[in-house]
Write a protein that holds these residues in place. Structure first.
Motif, PDB file in Angstrom:
ATOM      1  N   ILE A 132       0.837  -1.204   0.000  1.00  0.00           N
ATOM      2  CA  ILE A 132       0.000   0.000   0.000  1.00  0.00           C
ATOM      3  C   ILE A 132       0.872   1.256   0.000  1.00  0.00           C
ATOM      4  O   ILE A 132       0.662   2.186  -0.788  1.00  0.00           O
ATOM      5  N   LEU A 133       1.869   1.277   0.879  1.00  0.00           N
ATOM      6  CA  LEU A 133       2.768   2.431   0.944  1.00  0.00           C
ATOM      7  C   LEU A 133       3.554   2.593  -0.358  1.00  0.00           C
ATOM      8  O   LEU A 133       3.751   3.721  -0.837  1.00  0.00           O
ATOM      9  N   TRP A 134       3.994   1.487  -0.900  1.00  0.00           N
ATOM     10  CA  TRP A 134       4.714   1.511  -2.179  1.00  0.00           C
ATOM     11  C   TRP A 134       3.820   2.099  -3.270  1.00  0.00           C
ATOM     12  O   TRP A 134       4.251   2.943  -4.062  1.00  0.00           O
ATOM     13  N   THR A 135       2.554   1.682  -3.298  1.00  0.00           N
ATOM     14  CA  THR A 135       1.609   2.178  -4.297  1.00  0.00           C
ATOM     15  C   THR A 135       1.389   3.680  -4.150  1.00  0.00           C
ATOM     16  O   THR A 135       1.362   4.416  -5.153  1.00  0.00           O
ATOM     17  N   ILE A 136       1.217   4.144  -2.919  1.00  0.00           N
ATOM     18  CA  ILE A 136       1.053   5.591  -2.704  1.00  0.00           C
ATOM     19  C   ILE A 136       2.267   6.332  -3.254  1.00  0.00           C
ATOM     20  O   ILE A 136       2.136   7.365  -3.920  1.00  0.00           O
ATOM     21  N   GLY A 137       3.454   5.789  -2.998  1.00  0.00           N
ATOM     22  CA  GLY A 137       4.669   6.436  -3.468  1.00  0.00           C
ATOM     23  C   GLY A 137       4.762   6.487  -4.977  1.00  0.00           C
ATOM     24  O   GLY A 137       4.937   7.574  -5.570  1.00  0.00           O
ATOM     25  N   TYR A 138       4.601   5.324  -5.639  1.00  0.00           N
ATOM     26  CA  TYR A 138       4.788   5.344  -7.087  1.00  0.00           C
ATOM     27  C   TYR A 138       3.630   6.032  -7.807  1.00  0.00           C
ATOM     28  O   TYR A 138       3.828   6.639  -8.859  1.00  0.00           O
ATOM     29  N   ASP A 139       2.420   5.978  -7.255  1.00  0.00           N
ATOM     30  CA  ASP A 139       1.321   6.650  -7.938  1.00  0.00           C
ATOM     31  C   ASP A 139       1.350   8.157  -7.710  1.00  0.00           C
ATOM     32  O   ASP A 139       0.805   8.910  -8.527  1.00  0.00           O
ATOM     33  N   THR A 140       1.988   8.596  -6.641  1.00  0.00           N
ATOM     34  CA  THR A 140       2.212  10.033  -6.475  1.00  0.00           C
ATOM     35  C   THR A 140       3.182  10.521  -7.541  1.00  0.00           C
ATOM     36  O   THR A 140       2.996  11.601  -8.125  1.00  0.00           O
ATOM     37  N   ILE A 141       4.211   9.739  -7.810  1.00  0.00           N
ATOM     38  CA  ILE A 141       5.125  10.072  -8.908  1.00  0.00           C
ATOM     39  C   ILE A 141       4.354  10.163 -10.216  1.00  0.00           C
ATOM     40  O   ILE A 141       4.523  11.102 -11.009  1.00  0.00           O
ATOM     41  N   TYR A 142       3.483   9.186 -10.460  1.00  0.00           N
ATOM     42  CA  TYR A 142       2.670   9.169 -11.679  1.00  0.00           C
ATOM     43  C   TYR A 142       1.784  10.419 -11.763  1.00  0.00           C
ATOM     44  O   TYR A 142       1.644  11.024 -12.832  1.00  0.00           O
ATOM     45  N   ALA A 143       1.200  10.817 -10.633  1.00  0.00           N
ATOM     46  CA  ALA A 143       0.278  11.961 -10.606  1.00  0.00           C
ATOM     47  C   ALA A 143       0.992  13.276 -10.880  1.00  0.00           C
ATOM     48  O   ALA A 143       0.330  14.273 -11.219  1.00  0.00           O
ATOM     49  N   LEU A 144       2.315  13.311 -10.741  1.00  0.00           N
ATOM     50  CA  LEU A 144       3.051  14.543 -11.029  1.00  0.00           C
ATOM     51  C   LEU A 144       2.900  14.959 -12.489  1.00  0.00           C
ATOM     52  O   LEU A 144       3.050  16.140 -12.819  1.00  0.00           O
ATOM     53  N   ALA A 203       7.549  13.081   1.124  1.00  0.00           N
ATOM     54  CA  ALA A 203       6.433  12.170   1.366  1.00  0.00           C
ATOM     55  C   ALA A 203       6.634  10.850   0.629  1.00  0.00           C
ATOM     56  O   ALA A 203       6.395   9.766   1.189  1.00  0.00           O
ATOM     57  N   ILE A 204       7.072  10.929  -0.610  1.00  0.00           N
ATOM     58  CA  ILE A 204       7.334   9.710  -1.379  1.00  0.00           C
ATOM     59  C   ILE A 204       8.453   8.910  -0.718  1.00  0.00           C
ATOM     60  O   ILE A 204       8.378   7.681  -0.590  1.00  0.00           O
ATOM     61  N   GLY A 205       9.498   9.610  -0.274  1.00  0.00           N
ATOM     62  CA  GLY A 205      10.601   8.934   0.407  1.00  0.00           C
ATOM     63  C   GLY A 205      10.136   8.229   1.672  1.00  0.00           C
ATOM     64  O   GLY A 205      10.563   7.109   1.969  1.00  0.00           O
ATOM     65  N   ALA A 206       9.234   8.874   2.421  1.00  0.00           N
ATOM     66  CA  ALA A 206       8.716   8.257   3.649  1.00  0.00           C
ATOM     67  C   ALA A 206       7.895   7.017   3.328  1.00  0.00           C
ATOM     68  O   ALA A 206       8.024   5.983   4.000  1.00  0.00           O
ATOM     69  N   CYS A 207       7.048   7.104   2.311  1.00  0.00           N
ATOM     70  CA  CYS A 207       6.247   5.941   1.909  1.00  0.00           C
ATOM     71  C   CYS A 207       7.145   4.781   1.502  1.00  0.00           C
ATOM     72  O   CYS A 207       6.944   3.636   1.943  1.00  0.00           O
ATOM     73  N   PHE A 208       8.134   5.072   0.683  1.00  0.00           N
ATOM     74  CA  PHE A 208       9.046   4.022   0.238  1.00  0.00           C
ATOM     75  C   PHE A 208       9.859   3.462   1.410  1.00  0.00           C
ATOM     76  O   PHE A 208      10.064   2.245   1.511  1.00  0.00           O
ATOM     77  N   GLY A 209      10.307   4.332   2.302  1.00  0.00           N
ATOM     78  CA  GLY A 209      11.108   3.883   3.432  1.00  0.00           C
ATOM     79  C   GLY A 209      10.346   2.950   4.358  1.00  0.00           C
ATOM     80  O   GLY A 209      10.852   1.891   4.757  1.00  0.00           O
ATOM     81  N   PHE A 210       9.116   3.311   4.684  1.00  0.00           N
ATOM     82  CA  PHE A 210       8.315   2.449   5.553  1.00  0.00           C
ATOM     83  C   PHE A 210       7.909   1.160   4.837  1.00  0.00           C
ATOM     84  O   PHE A 210       7.774   0.104   5.474  1.00  0.00           O
ATOM     85  N   ALA A 211       7.730   1.219   3.521  1.00  0.00           N
ATOM     86  CA  ALA A 211       7.430   0.002   2.762  1.00  0.00           C
ATOM     87  C   ALA A 211       8.576  -0.997   2.882  1.00  0.00           C
ATOM     88  O   ALA A 211       8.366  -2.191   3.130  1.00  0.00           O
TER      89      ALA A 211
END
Length: 313
Positions: free
Chosen positions: A197-209, A234-242
């Motif tokens: 889930i966290l990984w998805t938030i991270g990569y889809d935020t990149i996509y939304a840019l 925020a993306i770094g935090a999502c990826f880090g916790f993932a």
């Protein structure tokens, strides 16, 4: 005059057979299914394979169940197609307001909403046939995901974080990969699900840019808009916790050297992505987003190789 069915969509793979060799009357439906944009089913598939790999290590099997992995592959392609079609039916008016999406089959008028709905039903029936090959617990768990899929298209209208709901849906395979082996859910499966889930938030935020300016005009909510100038952090935090959650799951199943190398490779790739985000352009954002297929494969390969070396050789 060039037909709209011949024009590749902005985020499609260049020169894909859907745009060059598929019969023209089928192209709008293949584009509804996102066949020329395979990254979607690839990202849907990876949590399934992660969980299947961890389950193989936990069960001391030489490799993830090949039949399960094949079913997950077919299911990911078909259900991503069904979900994308449903999303496009709901979003056809919003898509008409965004440069990247206004050429899609529904907003451009290549396919009617009724025809798209029938196509979605057919795809869903194929997905159900795939799901019925698993044990009863996995079948029921898979069906439960439909509730999340049904509400996702509406989330960008009512929440600043539709990517979270997307993560709930796209990560569901992390539960299925484990339950297909054990017929139940255990802590490692939940940890992989949360990590995905966290990984998805991270990569889809990149996509939304890619769409942030058009999204502001159209009033579409996204995590890219919500995080604003703190998007990279925020993306770094999502990826880090993932990565942290994946590491805990790996430790819980007793992962060996190759499993940990997979975790390390996954972490390194995500770190590289974060390092590229400052001043990102739409082209770079799409490239980084697509690169998550390789990041996830590193992890899946590490789990599979760990099982093979320790229990199969």
């Amino acid at each position: 005059m060039v037909s709209t069915t011949d024009v590749p969509l902005p985020d499609a793979l260049t020169g894909h057979w859907v745009d060059t060799r598929a019969p023209r009357r089928f192209r709008p439906y293949l584009k509804l299914a996102r066949i020329e944009r395979p990254i979607g089913w690839q990202l849907l598939l990876l949590p399934c394979w992660w969980s299947a790999g961890l389950a193989a290590i936990a069960d001391r099997q030489a490799f993830p169940n090949p039949w399960h992995c094949l079913l997950f592959l077919i299911g990911a392609v078909v259900m991503r197609a069904a979900g994308s079609t449903f999303n496009d039916i709901i979003d056809r008016k919003l898509d008409a307001q965004v440069a990247r999406t206004r050429g899609r089959p529904l907003p451009s008028g290549q396919v009617t909403a009724k025809a798209a709905a029938l196509f979605m039903v057919a795809l869903s029936l194929v997905g159900l046939l795939v799901l019925l090959q698993f044990n009863r617990f996995t079948i029921l768990t898979g069906i439960a995901s439909l509730a999340i899929v049904a509400i996702y298209p509406f989330m960008k209208r009512i929440t600043q974080m539709p990517q979270f709901v997307l993560g709930l849906a796209f990560s569901w395979g992390a539960l299925l990969g484990w339950s297909a082996v054990f017929g139940r859910l255990d802590p490692p499966a939940y940890l992989v699900y949360a990590a995905a889930i966290l990984w998805t938030i991270g990569y889809d935020t990149i996509y939304a840019l890619q769409d942030i300016e058009d999204d502001i005009i159209a009033g579409i909510k996204s995590s890219a808009r919500y995080f604003g100038q703190y998007g990279r952090e925020a993306i770094g935090a999502c990826f880090g916790f993932a990565v942290l959650l994946i590491a805990v799951a790996t430790w819980m199943v007793g992962g060996g050297v190759f499993a940990w190398l997979g975790v390390a490779g996954f972490a390194a790739h995500l770190g590289w992505q974060v390092s590229q985000i400052s001043g990102v352009t739409p082209v770079l954002a799409l490239r980084l987003f697509r690169s998550n297929w390789h990041a996830g494969l590193l992890l899946a390969a590490g789990f599979a190789l760990d099982a093979l070396v320790r229990f199969g050789l």
